[in-house]
Write a protein that holds these residues in place. Structure first.
Motif, PDB file in Angstrom:
ATOM      1  N   MET A 112       6.841  -1.542   1.062  1.00 30.39           N
ATOM      2  CA  MET A 112       6.624  -0.608  -0.045  1.00 30.39           C
ATOM      3  C   MET A 112       5.149  -0.264  -0.187  1.00 30.39           C
ATOM      4  N   ALA A 113       4.299  -1.270  -0.028  1.00 31.48           N
ATOM      5  CA  ALA A 113       2.860  -1.043  -0.166  1.00 31.48           C
ATOM      6  C   ALA A 113       2.369  -0.052   0.875  1.00 31.48           C
ATOM      7  N   SER A 114       2.876  -0.177   2.100  1.00 32.77           N
ATOM      8  CA  SER A 114       2.470   0.735   3.162  1.00 32.77           C
ATOM      9  C   SER A 114       2.916   2.159   2.854  1.00 32.77           C
ATOM     10  N   GLU A 115       4.081   2.295   2.266  1.00 31.73           N
ATOM     11  CA  GLU A 115       4.613   3.632   1.952  1.00 31.73           C
ATOM     12  C   GLU A 115       3.856   4.278   0.795  1.00 31.73           C
ATOM     13  N   TYR A 116       3.613   3.520  -0.263  1.00 29.88           N
ATOM     14  CA  TYR A 116       2.912   4.081  -1.423  1.00 29.88           C
ATOM     15  C   TYR A 116       1.425   4.292  -1.146  1.00 29.88           C
ATOM     16  N   ALA A 159       2.411  -1.158  -5.542  1.00 31.14           N
ATOM     17  CA  ALA A 159       3.772  -0.890  -5.075  1.00 31.14           C
ATOM     18  C   ALA A 159       4.797  -1.478  -6.043  1.00 31.14           C
ATOM     19  N   VAL A 160       4.534  -2.695  -6.505  1.00 33.96           N
ATOM     20  CA  VAL A 160       5.425  -3.320  -7.490  1.00 33.96           C
ATOM     21  C   VAL A 160       5.460  -2.482  -8.760  1.00 33.96           C
ATOM     22  N   PHE A 161       4.297  -2.036  -9.203  1.00 29.63           N
ATOM     23  CA  PHE A 161       4.178  -1.222 -10.414  1.00 29.63           C
ATOM     24  C   PHE A 161       5.026   0.050 -10.315  1.00 29.63           C
ATOM     25  N   LEU A 162       4.896   0.768  -9.207  1.00 31.09           N
ATOM     26  CA  LEU A 162       5.610   2.032  -9.031  1.00 31.09           C
ATOM     27  C   LEU A 162       7.095   1.831  -8.765  1.00 31.09           C
ATOM     28  N   ASN A 163       7.421   0.794  -8.007  1.00 30.92           N
ATOM     29  CA  ASN A 163       8.827   0.524  -7.703  1.00 30.92           C
ATOM     30  C   ASN A 163       9.606   0.141  -8.956  1.00 30.92           C
ATOM     31  N   LEU A 217       8.207  -8.438  13.490  1.00 31.43           N
ATOM     32  CA  LEU A 217       7.429  -7.784  14.542  1.00 31.43           C
ATOM     33  C   LEU A 217       7.617  -6.271  14.489  1.00 31.43           C
ATOM     34  N   GLU A 218       8.852  -5.844  14.268  1.00 27.62           N
ATOM     35  CA  GLU A 218       9.136  -4.410  14.170  1.00 27.62           C
ATOM     36  C   GLU A 218       8.421  -3.796  12.972  1.00 27.62           C
ATOM     37  N   ASP A 219       8.446  -4.503  11.844  1.00 28.82           N
ATOM     38  CA  ASP A 219       7.781  -3.999  10.636  1.00 28.82           C
ATOM     39  C   ASP A 219       6.270  -3.884  10.844  1.00 28.82           C
ATOM     40  N   ILE A 220       5.679  -4.856  11.534  1.00 29.15           N
ATOM     41  CA  ILE A 220       4.237  -4.842  11.789  1.00 29.15           C
ATOM     42  C   ILE A 220       3.854  -3.669  12.680  1.00 29.15           C
ATOM     43  N   LYS A 221       4.623  -3.429  13.727  1.00 26.82           N
ATOM     44  CA  LYS A 221       4.334  -2.316  14.633  1.00 26.82           C
ATOM     45  C   LYS A 221       4.498  -0.978  13.914  1.00 26.82           C
ATOM     46  N   THR A 222       5.521  -0.897  13.067  1.00 27.66           N
ATOM     47  CA  THR A 222       5.752   0.336  12.305  1.00 27.66           C
ATOM     48  C   THR A 222       4.605   0.589  11.341  1.00 27.66           C
ATOM     49  N   ARG A 223       4.163  -0.482  10.680  1.00 26.46           N
ATOM     50  CA  ARG A 223       3.066  -0.328   9.725  1.00 26.46           C
ATOM     51  C   ARG A 223       1.770   0.028  10.433  1.00 26.46           C
TER      52      ARG A 223
END
Length: 216
Positions: free
Chosen positions: A92-96, A41-45, A168-174
């Motif tokens: 970002m990692a979850s998205e990529y 994710a860092v690489f692509l971002n 908590l919101e980010d964890i549930k979304t992921r």
């Protein structure tokens, strides 16, 4: 003969901590695949490539290499161990990670690592996809609230200013994204032992996993 111990589970379940301790107890190699996805994710971002730009991602990852050295994560030779632990990198990692080219590249790197040495590898699809024939498979989980609390404490100790409810919101979304993605969704692998760490401390989880491993 070498063997693989696969530990899957959602974010914040303590996979990295547990996998590292299990590997140390057994005297074998530990591979943090979550760190690999964060590094990707860092690489692509850094290259300002959009998560939906499949062609650019596929081209870029051909020049990406991720290795480990003394528990440091090296991205094309650069130590990004601290960078990948920043909270925004997790999203970002979850998205990529849903991109096929990213998963194919990292899966190839992971399988290569498992060819010559015994290792413990943790992630979200290790037992269900990367090493379907792993001798030992585990699925480590905990309630979203407990996972968020652990992540909150970790970030606070690093001096990051972030709200618990946001984590908590980010964890549930992921969780939702990982469990419902089309490509290798997060799930309990066939034959995996389920370990719920909600009410078990670290030592208890490690002992439960070790009790299921013959090579101990």
């Amino acid at each position: 003969m070498s063997y693989v111990i696969a530990i899957d589970g959602p974010g914040g379940a303590g996979k990295s901590t547990i996998a590292r301790l299990v590997a140390a107890k057994l005297g074998i190699t530990y591979v943090d695949t979550g760190a690999m996805y964060r590094a990707a994710a860092v690489f692509l971002n850094r290259r300002k490539i959009d998560k939906d730009d499949d062609k650019s991602i596929e081209k870029a990852v051909s020049d990406m290499d991720i290795t480990f050295s003394n528990e440091r994560v090296l991205l094309n030779g650069e130590d990004v161990s601290k960078k990948i632990r920043e909270n925004d990198v997790s999203k970002m990692a979850s998205e990529y990670s849903v991109n096929p080219a990213v998963r194919d590249k990292l899966t190839a790197l992971q399988r290569q690592m498992g060819k010559t040495v015994s290792l413990v590898m943790d992630g979200r699809d290790i037992g269900s996809n990367v090493f379907k024939d792993a001798k030992y498979k585990f699925y480590l989980t905990a309630s979203p609230e407990i996972r968020a609390e652990r992540r909150y404490k970790e970030l606070k100790e690093r001096g990051e200013d972030i709200e618990f409810n946001k984590i908590l919101e980010d964890i549930k979304t992921r969780d939702e994204r990982d469990m419902n993605r089309k490509l290798n969704p997060l799930k309990i692998a066939d034959g995996a032992v389920l370990v719920d760490s909600t009410d078990i401390n670290i030592d208890g989880v490690v002992e439960e996993i070790l009790s299921n491993i013959e090579e101990r």
